[in-house]
Scaffold this motif. Structure first.
Motif, PDB file in Angstrom:
ATOM      1  N   LEU A 115       0.482  -1.311 -12.419  1.00  9.82           N
ATOM      2  CA  LEU A 115       0.812  -0.306 -11.410  1.00  9.82           C
ATOM      3  C   LEU A 115       1.881   0.644 -11.941  1.00  9.82           C
ATOM      4  O   LEU A 115       1.808   1.864 -11.714  1.00  9.82           O
ATOM      5  CB  LEU A 115       1.287  -0.986 -10.127  1.00  9.82           C
ATOM      6  CG  LEU A 115       1.615  -0.047  -8.952  1.00  9.82           C
ATOM      7  CD1 LEU A 115       0.449   0.867  -8.627  1.00  9.82           C
ATOM      8  CD2 LEU A 115       2.028  -0.857  -7.727  1.00  9.82           C
ATOM      9  N   ARG A 161      -7.744   9.905  -7.784  1.00  8.22           N
ATOM     10  CA  ARG A 161      -8.128   8.737  -8.587  1.00  8.22           C
ATOM     11  C   ARG A 161      -8.037   7.453  -7.762  1.00  8.22           C
ATOM     12  O   ARG A 161      -8.915   6.588  -7.852  1.00  8.22           O
ATOM     13  CB  ARG A 161      -7.233   8.638  -9.829  1.00  8.22           C
ATOM     14  CG  ARG A 161      -7.662   7.511 -10.746  1.00  8.22           C
ATOM     15  CD  ARG A 161      -6.821   7.420 -12.006  1.00  8.22           C
ATOM     16  NE  ARG A 161      -7.235   6.267 -12.795  1.00  8.22           N
ATOM     17  CZ  ARG A 161      -6.561   5.813 -13.852  1.00  8.22           C
ATOM     18  NH1 ARG A 161      -5.460   6.435 -14.260  1.00  8.22           N
ATOM     19  NH2 ARG A 161      -6.988   4.757 -14.503  1.00  8.22           N
ATOM     20  N   PHE A 162      -6.977   7.313  -6.971  1.00  9.35           N
ATOM     21  CA  PHE A 162      -6.853   6.141  -6.106  1.00  9.35           C
ATOM     22  C   PHE A 162      -8.051   6.049  -5.173  1.00  9.35           C
ATOM     23  O   PHE A 162      -8.586   4.965  -4.933  1.00  9.35           O
ATOM     24  CB  PHE A 162      -5.561   6.226  -5.286  1.00  9.35           C
ATOM     25  CG  PHE A 162      -4.428   5.419  -5.855  1.00  9.35           C
ATOM     26  CD1 PHE A 162      -4.046   4.228  -5.268  1.00  9.35           C
ATOM     27  CD2 PHE A 162      -3.751   5.841  -6.992  1.00  9.35           C
ATOM     28  CE1 PHE A 162      -3.010   3.468  -5.792  1.00  9.35           C
ATOM     29  CE2 PHE A 162      -2.711   5.103  -7.523  1.00  9.35           C
ATOM     30  CZ  PHE A 162      -2.339   3.905  -6.932  1.00  9.35           C
ATOM     31  N   ASP A 163      -8.481   7.195  -4.654  1.00  5.56           N
ATOM     32  CA  ASP A 163      -9.599   7.208  -3.710  1.00  5.56           C
ATOM     33  C   ASP A 163     -10.917   6.868  -4.403  1.00  5.56           C
ATOM     34  O   ASP A 163     -11.692   6.032  -3.918  1.00  5.56           O
ATOM     35  CB  ASP A 163      -9.682   8.575  -3.042  1.00  5.56           C
ATOM     36  CG  ASP A 163     -10.728   8.613  -1.953  1.00  5.56           C
ATOM     37  OD1 ASP A 163     -10.684   7.769  -1.046  1.00  5.56           O
ATOM     38  OD2 ASP A 163     -11.607   9.490  -2.010  1.00  5.56           O
ATOM     39  N   ARG A 166     -10.753   3.232  -5.840  1.00  2.00           N
ATOM     40  CA  ARG A 166     -10.289   2.232  -4.873  1.00  2.00           C
ATOM     41  C   ARG A 166      -9.115   1.438  -5.437  1.00  2.00           C
ATOM     42  O   ARG A 166      -9.045   0.203  -5.303  1.00  2.00           O
ATOM     43  CB  ARG A 166     -11.425   1.285  -4.478  1.00  2.00           C
ATOM     44  CG  ARG A 166     -12.690   1.981  -4.014  1.00  2.00           C
ATOM     45  CD  ARG A 166     -12.462   2.888  -2.814  1.00  2.00           C
ATOM     46  NE  ARG A 166     -11.981   2.174  -1.650  1.00  2.00           N
ATOM     47  CZ  ARG A 166     -12.776   1.580  -0.755  1.00  2.00           C
ATOM     48  NH1 ARG A 166     -14.093   1.593  -0.935  1.00  2.00           N
ATOM     49  NH2 ARG A 166     -12.266   0.979   0.289  1.00  2.00           N
ATOM     50  N   LEU A 167      -8.192   2.132  -6.050  1.00  2.00           N
ATOM     51  CA  LEU A 167      -7.060   1.461  -6.680  1.00  2.00           C
ATOM     52  C   LEU A 167      -6.132   0.818  -5.661  1.00  2.00           C
ATOM     53  O   LEU A 167      -5.381  -0.109  -5.997  1.00  2.00           O
ATOM     54  CB  LEU A 167      -6.274   2.452  -7.545  1.00  2.00           C
ATOM     55  CG  LEU A 167      -7.056   3.099  -8.698  1.00  2.00           C
ATOM     56  CD1 LEU A 167      -6.159   4.045  -9.484  1.00  2.00           C
ATOM     57  CD2 LEU A 167      -7.659   2.041  -9.612  1.00  2.00           C
ATOM     58  N   ASP A 168      -6.169   1.306  -4.427  1.00  2.00           N
ATOM     59  CA  ASP A 168      -5.306   0.750  -3.391  1.00  2.00           C
ATOM     60  C   ASP A 168      -5.800  -0.619  -2.907  1.00  2.00           C
ATOM     61  O   ASP A 168      -5.157  -1.256  -2.064  1.00  2.00           O
ATOM     62  CB  ASP A 168      -5.207   1.702  -2.202  1.00  2.00           C
ATOM     63  CG  ASP A 168      -6.566   2.031  -1.606  1.00  2.00           C
ATOM     64  OD1 ASP A 168      -7.579   1.886  -2.309  1.00  2.00           O
ATOM     65  OD2 ASP A 168      -6.601   2.448  -0.428  1.00  2.00           O
ATOM     66  N   SER A 199      -0.033   4.416  -0.471  1.00  2.00           N
ATOM     67  CA  SER A 199      -0.588   5.758  -0.262  1.00  2.00           C
ATOM     68  C   SER A 199       0.097   6.742  -1.194  1.00  2.00           C
ATOM     69  O   SER A 199       1.341   6.795  -1.256  1.00  2.00           O
ATOM     70  CB  SER A 199      -0.381   6.218   1.189  1.00  2.00           C
ATOM     71  OG  SER A 199      -1.022   5.354   2.103  1.00  2.00           O
ATOM     72  N   TYR A 209       4.598   2.776   0.099  1.00  2.00           N
ATOM     73  CA  TYR A 209       3.913   1.483   0.041  1.00  2.00           C
ATOM     74  C   TYR A 209       4.650   0.455   0.890  1.00  2.00           C
ATOM     75  O   TYR A 209       5.816   0.636   1.268  1.00  2.00           O
ATOM     76  CB  TYR A 209       3.794   0.992  -1.401  1.00  2.00           C
ATOM     77  CG  TYR A 209       5.092   0.601  -2.067  1.00  2.00           C
ATOM     78  CD1 TYR A 209       5.624  -0.690  -1.923  1.00  2.00           C
ATOM     79  CD2 TYR A 209       5.795   1.503  -2.863  1.00  2.00           C
ATOM     80  CE1 TYR A 209       6.812  -1.053  -2.540  1.00  2.00           C
ATOM     81  CE2 TYR A 209       6.975   1.138  -3.486  1.00  2.00           C
ATOM     82  CZ  TYR A 209       7.479  -0.140  -3.316  1.00  2.00           C
ATOM     83  OH  TYR A 209       8.664  -0.508  -3.922  1.00  2.00           O
TER      84      TYR A 209
END
Length: 270
Positions: A115, A161-163, A166-168, A199, A209
């Protein structure tokens, strides 16, 4: 069968020049022309000014948010008490009490290596963290605000990229908690992480977070993304305990407070 006389002929059907008009007609036409040009020009100018003002306002808000770590008191970023109406399982109300505020610092010890590798390219301007407990002191949750050096494009790129990836929701990208001595969170370490939410904001250079766990220090083999833990019918222990609601509820309210402060700071006197 008869037809109307074509324009350009007088009452006796004699032709006359088409440009001939009475003085009153000429004046009226000129007035209409001036008014029309004025209205069109005004509308265009108004549209341009409105667009320019909005763009500058967004830039200003982004810049203001980036400086909040040293301009806004900690009690406004992390209030001593936070209320979450309908934030718990079954829309139950929640009340959280702040039990510790970490010294502001860098990102070195706040994130696991993977992370940290994602976030460091944004630049770690300052990291603020606070830990809360619920009304029963059964759960503890650390909330973090990472202020970056990134511009709007950089934040939007990482958010995308997170979206997409799906890194979250990846269990190897969970933030670390802040375990403060002599508090209910004293035993809240990496192995006690039960649920989390993260987020990447696009209208502020901030990553928000939260990570939650039990106050008794029990370990968790696999933490859950808050959304999974909040699903109706979820049967895992973190889900049954409402720890997804704890993480999501606190992250959302700290983010709302940040946005509220940005709005207040950018208001202009009337």
């Amino acid at each position: 069968m008869t037809f109307a006389r074509p324009e350009g002929y007088d009452g006796n059907a004699r032709p006359h020049p088409l440009g001939r008009r009475s003085r009153s007609q000429i004046v009226a036409a000129a007035v209409c022309l001036v008014l029309g040009v004025g209205l069109i020009g005004g509308a265009a100018a108004g549209s341009w000014l409105a667009g320019d003002s909005g763009e500058k306002g967004a830039d200003s808000a982004f810049a203001v948010a980036g400086g909040m770590w040293h301009n806004v008191p900690v009690d406004e970023l992390f209030p001593p008490t936070l209320r979450g109406e309908g934030a718990g399982p079954g829309d139950a109300d929640r009340v959280w009490t702040r039990i510790a505020v970490a010294p502001d610092g860098d990102c070195d010890d706040a994130f696991d290596p993977l992370l940290r590798g994602l976030l460091v390219p944004l630049g770690c301007e300052r990291l603020l963290r606070a830990t809360y407990t619920d009304a029963t002191q059964s759960h503890v949750t650390t909330v973090g605000l990472l202020f970056t050096d990134a511009d709007a494009a950089g934040m939007a790129s990482l958010a995308g990229r997170f979206d997409r990836e799906r890194l979250d929701r990846r269990t190897d990208l969970v933030p670390r908690p802040y375990a403060a001595k002599d508090t209910a969170a004293a035993g809240f370490g990496a192995g006690q992480r039960a649920a989390w939410a993260i987020s990447v904001l696009t209208d502020a250079p901030v990553v928000v977070y939260a990570v939650s766990g039990w106050a008794d220090g029990r370990g968790v083999e696999t933490p859950l993304p808050a959304e999974d833990a909040m699903e109706s019918g979820a049967t895992t222990a973190p889900a049954q305990a409402g720890l997804g609601h704890e993480a999501r509820g606190l992250a959302d309210r700290v983010e709302r407070g940040l946005r509220k402060n940005v709005g207040t700071s950018t208001e202009q006197p009337s």
